[in-house]
Scaffold this motif. Structure first.
Motif, PDB file in Angstrom:
ATOM      1  N   GLN A 401       0.863  -1.267  -0.011  1.00  0.00           N
ATOM      2  CA  GLN A 401       0.015  -0.043  -0.001  1.00  0.00           C
ATOM      3  C   GLN A 401       0.842   1.324   0.041  1.00  0.00           C
ATOM      4  O   GLN A 401       0.499   2.436  -0.582  1.00  0.00           O
ATOM      5  CB  GLN A 401      -1.126  -0.044   1.224  1.00  0.00           C
ATOM      6  N   ILE A 449      -4.068   5.636   1.970  1.00  0.00           N
ATOM      7  CA  ILE A 449      -5.326   5.041   1.691  1.00  0.00           C
ATOM      8  C   ILE A 449      -5.711   5.516   0.054  1.00  0.00           C
ATOM      9  O   ILE A 449      -6.667   4.853  -0.386  1.00  0.00           O
ATOM     10  CB  ILE A 449      -6.248   5.236   2.452  1.00  0.00           C
ATOM     11  N   GLN A 450      -5.240   6.605  -0.286  1.00  0.00           N
ATOM     12  CA  GLN A 450      -5.439   6.755  -1.651  1.00  0.00           C
ATOM     13  C   GLN A 450      -4.460   6.347  -2.765  1.00  0.00           C
ATOM     14  O   GLN A 450      -4.783   6.755  -4.041  1.00  0.00           O
ATOM     15  CB  GLN A 450      -5.253   8.331  -1.843  1.00  0.00           C
ATOM     16  N   ALA A 451      -3.725   5.524  -2.515  1.00  0.00           N
ATOM     17  CA  ALA A 451      -2.763   4.794  -3.379  1.00  0.00           C
ATOM     18  C   ALA A 451      -3.299   4.549  -4.610  1.00  0.00           C
ATOM     19  O   ALA A 451      -4.370   3.805  -4.508  1.00  0.00           O
ATOM     20  CB  ALA A 451      -1.681   3.955  -2.487  1.00  0.00           C
ATOM     21  N   TYR A 452      -2.791   4.689  -5.741  1.00  0.00           N
ATOM     22  CA  TYR A 452      -3.097   4.191  -6.931  1.00  0.00           C
ATOM     23  C   TYR A 452      -2.313   2.665  -7.173  1.00  0.00           C
ATOM     24  O   TYR A 452      -1.319   2.463  -7.319  1.00  0.00           O
ATOM     25  CB  TYR A 452      -2.666   5.050  -8.080  1.00  0.00           C
ATOM     26  N   ILE A 453      -3.331   1.516  -6.974  1.00  0.00           N
ATOM     27  CA  ILE A 453      -2.661   0.297  -7.188  1.00  0.00           C
ATOM     28  C   ILE A 453      -3.228  -0.282  -8.528  1.00  0.00           C
ATOM     29  O   ILE A 453      -4.429  -0.404  -8.617  1.00  0.00           O
ATOM     30  CB  ILE A 453      -2.810  -0.549  -6.083  1.00  0.00           C
ATOM     31  N   HIS A 456      -5.806  -3.169  -8.705  1.00  0.00           N
ATOM     32  CA  HIS A 456      -7.328  -2.961  -8.186  1.00  0.00           C
ATOM     33  C   HIS A 456      -7.871  -2.106  -9.339  1.00  0.00           C
ATOM     34  O   HIS A 456      -9.110  -2.147  -9.158  1.00  0.00           O
ATOM     35  CB  HIS A 456      -6.999  -2.138  -6.873  1.00  0.00           C
TER      36      HIS A 456
END
Lengths: 514, 118
Positions: A401, A449-453, A456
């Motif tokens: 994350q 919590i805004q991470a670009y994965i 997903h």
């Protein structure tokens, strides 16, 4: 009438006039409204004039030096291109280093330019403002010269033409993008520790080994010249980063814990980013310079330790991750290469199993780990490929994350096990590749919590090319991913049997025989 | 700790459950079989039977030469760190598998290629 001619200004006087004299106390608006960003991070500055600039470079001199360097650089690039220099590299596998470099590095130079432009605007003192302005221009130039040096290869080889499109979309580029997004959205002082200090000072040499020395060792005069041309800039960048650290620590003792937390965070984030850089040294350069392990020992353990000894008088401690990076130096490059090798459909560069003599080199360079953990599986892959069963893991990855690396690093206590750390925050689970990444998350969960994965995003239906209806009942997330990435099929797959391999061999034959 | 910022700093998680349009994420990892590099992720509805997760996705691990040697009734299943026994015919929800849970399984005696963990 006699003209009064002033004597030529000395370096010091000129520097004072051209930099320090350009700053003033504002009167129409209070200083804290004009410079709102320098206080909220908690860093206390009492005297901006205490900032030292060892280079004392003024903007007029900057233009002159850089213009001269670039004239020389482009003369060499032209000569290299006109003489089919691309056929003089060691072998066509080398070109994949350039593809990986092109996707990952020039776009980040551009982000660095944006970051330093921003910091240059927000620092109160004229000294750091001018230094940041020059570094911002440097970063733009580096972006441009890197792209120019590689553009000649783009005429002949696959996988380079969509690097700008792929930068914010491809799974394996998300870690570097996240690194810079994290830095550029922090305040100006944290940005300086992240990029100016941790990246430019502590880790930059490791980055330069595969790219500059690697290019030189493998006959790529174009990339080598770009690297050498950037080196005088890098010396200035390193000084700026270190100067900023010392300045903060000298200004107020309350700054120490904040600075220490940033050093811990950014040294770790940089270390994670370097796993794939080290992989280029150990796996992708046909003619190797040194192992990643040796580079880590020389540039991080020895030079880095000397630096932190020097900073100890300010109360700075070696980064918390130091011990773990020393243990991991014998593992991370092998784990990275396996991670790329198993995804032949998902990168615009080729992968391969090293030749036998190259595996022997790895056994010799990594006596504690290579034969014990990695050689048997690489030989298994090789045998499978030769019998027509090339490994292709079609699943989508789980990512950390915080650093956005795929979760592939070993438990420090057991190299046979993968370390996965998990926690629940506001009712949602989050996963990490390491304790250090988990601690970075804990310090600022709202940010991560805004991470670009990317995997997903695919599963949310956000990665379809234009014209595809993602709300259709038969829409299959992932089915359009290659088109979304603009991934050229010819650029994917194993190096053996690739168009690049065949073309390079044919062109070299033409150049060297009748 | 909270993010130091000039303005209120609150954002929703990018991967919250509602963004997956009725599905949830599940991660899967076969311990000590690191040739697959990292766990994989899939999005499935909570009503999906565990058997489907197994047959459609976990079975991609069959490329590993250890796969045919697995004695399935000796396999240790975990949801995160908790050991559990999956009911293959029950749904993910009935098996207690929530959004972003990590399902790991260990196969005693099988430690990868030449016992390397790979």
């Amino acid at each position: 009438m006699d003209m009064k001619v002033d004597k030529k200004l000395g370096l010091k006087e000129r520097y004072a006039l051209m930099t320090r004299d350009l700053a003033w106390e504002t009167t129409y608006q209070p200083m804290d409204k004009v410079f709102p960003q320098v206080t909220y991070e908690g860093i206390k500055i009492h005297d901006w004039n205490a900032w030292e600039d060892p280079f004392r470079l003024t903007m007029d001199a900057y233009w002159k030096y850089q213009a001269e360097k670039e004239r020389k650089l482009y003369a060499i690039l032209d000569a290299f291109n006109q003489n089919n220099g691309h056929l003089s590299v060691t072998d066509a596998r080398y070109i994949n280093v350039l593809k990986l470099f092109l996707g990952s590095t020039p776009p980040l130079e551009l982000m660095a330019a944006r970051g330093f432009t921003n910091v240059g605007r927000h620092m109160v003192g004229a000294g750091p403002r001018v230094a940041c302005l020059m570094q911002a221009v440097d970063e733009y130039r580096h972006f441009q010269t890197q792209v120019h040096s590689i553009s000649n290869y783009n005429k002949y080889y696959n996988g380079m033409n969509e690097f700008a499109h792929q930068q914010s979309r491809m799974w394996y580029l998300s870690d570097g993008k996240s690194f810079f997004d994290d830095a550029i959205t922090a305040g100006p002082f944290e940005f300086m520790v992240a990029i100016g200090f941790a990246f430019e000072y502590v880790l930059t040499n490791i980055l330069f080994v595969p790219f500059i020395s690697g290019a030189a060792y493998n006959g790529d005069m174009a990339a080598m010249t770009v690297g050498f041309s950037a080196q005088s800039d890098e010396a200035r960048h390193m000084t700026l980063g270190l100067e900023c650290i010392k300045f903060m620590l000298e200004q107020d003792p309350d700054n120490l814990p904040i600075v220490q937390r940033w050093i811990d965070k950014w040294t770790w984030r940089g270390t994670r980013k370097l796993a794939s850089v080290g992989m280029m040294m150990d796996y992708m350069l046909p003619k190797r310079i040194m192992s990643f392990k040796e580079a880590w020992e020389m540039y991080f353990e020895q030079n880095g330790a000397a630096l932190f000894n020097d900073l100890a008088r300010y109360g700075v401690k070696v980064p918390k991750c130091f011990v773990q990076t020393v243990a991991e130096k014998e593992h991370v490059t092998h784990q990275s290469w396996i991670g790329f090798y198993m995804k032949p459909d998902s990168t615009p560069f080729h992968t391969w199993i090293p030749e036998k003599d190259e595996l022997d080199w790895l056994s010799e360079k990594y006596p504690n780990t290579f034969d014990k953990y990695y050689r048997p599986v690489l030989e298994h892959f090789d045998a499978q490929e030769k019998s027509g069963n090339r490994f292709n893991n079609k699943t989508a990855p789980m990512n950390c994350q915080v650093c956005i690396s795929t979760i592939k690093f070993n438990d420090p206590d057991d190299p046979m096990k993968t370390l996965i750390r998990s926690k629940t925050y506001k009712g949602e689970k989050f996963h990490f590749c390491s304790l250090h990444c988990e601690e970075i998350f804990d310090a600022e969960p709202e940010k991560y919590i805004q991470a670009y994965i990317s995997s997903h995003q695919v599963l949310q239906g956000n990665c379809a090319p234009e014209g595809v209806d993602t709300t259709a009942p038969d829409f299959e997330p992932g089915a359009h991913i290659a088109a979304y990435w603009r991934l050229d099929k010819a650029a994917t797959g194993d190096f053996n049997g690739s168009e690049d391999q065949a073309n390079f061999a044919a062109w070299r034959r033409q150049a060297t025989s009748n | 700790m909270t993010v130091a910022a000039l303005a209120p700093y609150e954002f929703a998680s990018r991967d919250r459950l509602e963004n997956f349009h009725g599905k949830q994420l599940v991660y899967v990892w076969w311990e000590k079989h690191r040739m697959f590099s990292r766990p994989f992720v899939v999005a499935l509805t909570p009503a999906t039977p565990f058997r489907r997760l197994f047959e459609d996705y976990i079975s991609t691990y069959a490329w590993h030469p250890d796969w045919p040697h697995i004695v399935w009734d000796q396999v240790i299943w975990q949801n995160g760190d908790e050991v559990f026994t999956p009911d293959f015919d029950a749904s993910l929800a009935q098996n207690g598998i929530g959004h972003k849970d990590l399902i790991r399984f260990s196969t005693p005696g099988l430690d990868g290629i030449a016992g390397t963990g790979y």
